[in-house]
Design a protein around this motif. Structure first.
Motif, PDB file in Angstrom:
ATOM      1  N   ARG A 129      53.545  -3.918  69.129  1.00  0.00           N
ATOM      2  CA  ARG A 129      53.101  -5.220  68.635  1.00  0.00           C
ATOM      3  C   ARG A 129      51.628  -5.181  68.237  1.00  0.00           C
ATOM      4  NH1 ARG A 129      53.726 -11.252  71.436  1.00  0.00           N
ATOM      5  NH2 ARG A 129      52.778 -12.377  69.676  1.00  0.00           N
ATOM      6  N   ILE A 130      50.810  -4.506  69.036  1.00  0.00           N
ATOM      7  CA  ILE A 130      49.378  -4.408  68.696  1.00  0.00           C
ATOM      8  C   ILE A 130      49.184  -3.624  67.410  1.00  0.00           C
ATOM      9  CG2 ILE A 130      47.163  -3.419  69.422  1.00  0.00           C
ATOM     10  CD1 ILE A 130      47.917  -4.102  72.303  1.00  0.00           C
TER      11      ILE A 130
ATOM     12  N   GLY B  54      47.892  -3.787  61.496  1.00  0.00           N
ATOM     13  CA  GLY B  54      48.251  -3.248  60.189  1.00  0.00           C
ATOM     14  C   GLY B  54      48.626  -1.787  60.158  1.00  0.00           C
ATOM     15  N   PHE B  55      48.936  -1.185  61.316  1.00  0.00           N
ATOM     16  CA  PHE B  55      49.367   0.213  61.345  1.00  0.00           C
ATOM     17  C   PHE B  55      50.874   0.307  61.091  1.00  0.00           C
ATOM     18  CE2 PHE B  55      45.395   0.301  63.669  1.00  0.00           C
ATOM     19  CZ  PHE B  55      44.808   1.473  63.231  1.00  0.00           C
ATOM     20  N   GLU B  56      51.297   1.446  60.575  1.00  0.00           N
ATOM     21  CA  GLU B  56      52.712   1.633  60.260  1.00  0.00           C
ATOM     22  C   GLU B  56      53.569   1.629  61.520  1.00  0.00           C
ATOM     23  OE1 GLU B  56      53.297   5.121  57.956  1.00  0.00           O
ATOM     24  OE2 GLU B  56      52.092   4.415  56.259  1.00  0.00           O
TER      25      GLU B  56
ATOM     26  N   PHE C 146      48.856   4.187  65.319  1.00  0.00           N
ATOM     27  CA  PHE C 146      47.815   3.414  65.999  1.00  0.00           C
ATOM     28  C   PHE C 146      47.205   4.222  67.139  1.00  0.00           C
ATOM     29  CE2 PHE C 146      47.103   0.594  69.779  1.00  0.00           C
ATOM     30  CZ  PHE C 146      45.838   0.146  69.399  1.00  0.00           C
ATOM     31  N   THR C 147      48.051   4.889  67.935  1.00  0.00           N
ATOM     32  CA  THR C 147      47.557   5.676  69.070  1.00  0.00           C
ATOM     33  C   THR C 147      46.682   6.826  68.598  1.00  0.00           C
ATOM     34  OG1 THR C 147      49.475   5.111  70.440  1.00  0.00           O
ATOM     35  CG2 THR C 147      48.252   7.097  71.038  1.00  0.00           C
ATOM     36  N   ARG C 148      47.108   7.541  67.557  1.00  0.00           N
ATOM     37  CA  ARG C 148      46.303   8.653  67.032  1.00  0.00           C
ATOM     38  C   ARG C 148      44.951   8.153  66.547  1.00  0.00           C
ATOM     39  NH1 ARG C 148      51.315  10.192  64.813  1.00  0.00           N
ATOM     40  NH2 ARG C 148      50.718   9.290  62.796  1.00  0.00           N
ATOM     41  N   TRP C 149      44.967   7.043  65.832  1.00  0.00           N
ATOM     42  CA  TRP C 149      43.716   6.457  65.330  1.00  0.00           C
ATOM     43  C   TRP C 149      42.812   6.042  66.487  1.00  0.00           C
ATOM     44  CZ3 TRP C 149      41.980   1.429  66.128  1.00  0.00           C
ATOM     45  CH2 TRP C 149      40.876   1.029  65.388  1.00  0.00           C
ATOM     46  N   PHE C 150      43.354   5.406  67.508  1.00  0.00           N
ATOM     47  CA  PHE C 150      42.566   4.937  68.647  1.00  0.00           C
ATOM     48  C   PHE C 150      41.930   6.115  69.379  1.00  0.00           C
ATOM     49  CE2 PHE C 150      41.615   3.224  72.802  1.00  0.00           C
ATOM     50  CZ  PHE C 150      41.260   1.907  72.557  1.00  0.00           C
ATOM     51  N   VAL C 151      42.703   7.173  69.603  1.00  0.00           N
ATOM     52  CA  VAL C 151      42.182   8.371  70.278  1.00  0.00           C
ATOM     53  C   VAL C 151      41.043   8.980  69.473  1.00  0.00           C
ATOM     54  CG1 VAL C 151      42.725  10.731  70.967  1.00  0.00           C
ATOM     55  CG2 VAL C 151      44.306   8.881  71.522  1.00  0.00           C
ATOM     56  N   ARG C 152      41.191   9.010  68.155  1.00  0.00           N
ATOM     57  CA  ARG C 152      40.160   9.597  67.294  1.00  0.00           C
ATOM     58  C   ARG C 152      38.847   8.821  67.405  1.00  0.00           C
ATOM     59  NH1 ARG C 152      43.061   9.762  63.157  1.00  0.00           N
ATOM     60  NH2 ARG C 152      42.274   8.006  61.923  1.00  0.00           N
ATOM     61  N   TRP C 153      38.901   7.507  67.522  1.00  0.00           N
ATOM     62  CA  TRP C 153      37.698   6.687  67.570  1.00  0.00           C
ATOM     63  C   TRP C 153      37.159   6.481  68.978  1.00  0.00           C
ATOM     64  CZ3 TRP C 153      34.626   5.142  63.687  1.00  0.00           C
ATOM     65  CH2 TRP C 153      35.117   5.291  62.382  1.00  0.00           C
ATOM     66  N   GLU C 154      38.066   6.406  69.964  1.00  0.00           N
ATOM     67  CA  GLU C 154      37.637   6.037  71.309  1.00  0.00           C
ATOM     68  C   GLU C 154      37.633   7.221  72.274  1.00  0.00           C
ATOM     69  OE1 GLU C 154      36.091   3.318  74.043  1.00  0.00           O
ATOM     70  OE2 GLU C 154      36.285   3.281  71.851  1.00  0.00           O
ATOM     71  N   GLY C 155      38.366   8.284  71.932  1.00  0.00           N
ATOM     72  CA  GLY C 155      38.394   9.455  72.797  1.00  0.00           C
ATOM     73  C   GLY C 155      39.409   9.377  73.909  1.00  0.00           C
TER      74      GLY C 155
END
Length: 233
Positions: free
Chosen positions: A199-200, A205-207, A212-221
């Protein structure tokens, strides 16, 4: 009157032939009738009565009007301006319409130099604080895919110049600026709701939740799941 050192507020008309120049003062233009074609190295604008435009000092520009026209012009000396102002093309909202009305009254009287100076200080402060249309658009649409060309068109910039202008304005690239807004919203949703990752990710706007998880890990570690666990206690 020497416009470099004195404020000038008056009505002017422009010819059909392109004229090119620059000036040692800032200039705010309000169309009252007709339109004005303005070109700079980075922008092409057709200025109409629903908008106003600010030209900073030392900016070479080309302009003409192909129809009957009248413009209210405010020439602003350098010492009234904040450092390093950039051009600004904006909708004539209620505030700017009120400013135009007050300037028209000053242009009629030409007697209250102190009042015009105070109004000019107010305007330059507003120019400094005004949110650019493309930045406003980002804040409203960062949950959706945003194309660089869309942002550039909102500022009437050529796309090749927009990223450099944006970084000068915000200190960040458009991609980083948008990602930071999405990350802030992602963290808020992770900590303030019990929503699933699916839902998040959909809200942002993620597919799917994996992207979303890959993007979050890349930015937040760390993964969004771990971030929620570590920060919810």
């Amino acid at each position: 009157m020497e416009r470099v050192n004195d404020i000038t507020c008056e009505k002017r008309t422009y010819s059909r032939e392109f004229i090119s120049h620059e000036h040692d003062f800032g200039q705010l233009l309000f169309p009252l009738q007709g339109s004005l074609d303005i070109q700079t190295e980075r922008q092409e604008i057709k200025l109409d009565p629903d908008h106003c435009f600010y030209l900073p000092p030392k900016l070479v520009h080309h302009y003409r009007s192909v129809d009957r026209n009248e413009f209210l012009i405010l020439d602003i000396p350098m010492h009234y301006l904040p450092e390093d102002t950039s051009s600004m093309y904006t909708q004539l909202d209620q505030q700017w319409a009120s400013i135009r009305y007050l300037l028209l009254e000053e242009a009629k009287s030409q007697e209250g130099a102190a009042a015009l100076a105070d109004l000019t200080r107010y305007i330059t402060n507003k120019l400094h604080r005004s949110t650019a249309p493309s930045i406003d658009y980002i804040h409203k649409h960062f949950r959706e895919p945003i194309r660089l060309e869309t942002l550039a068109s909102l500022e009437h910039y050529h796309p090749a110049y927009y990223s450099a202008w944006f970084k000068k304005k915000t200190g960040k690239s458009p991609k980083v600026y948008i990602s930071e807004l999405r990350l802030k919203e992602a963290k808020h949703l992770l900590l303030s709701t019990g929503w699933s990752m699916s839902r998040i990710s959909e809200e942002l706007g993620f597919e799917n939740s994996s992207s979303f998880t890959r993007w979050f890990v890349r930015w937040e570690g760390t993964s969004p799941q771990k971030y929620r666990i570590l920060n919810n206690g």
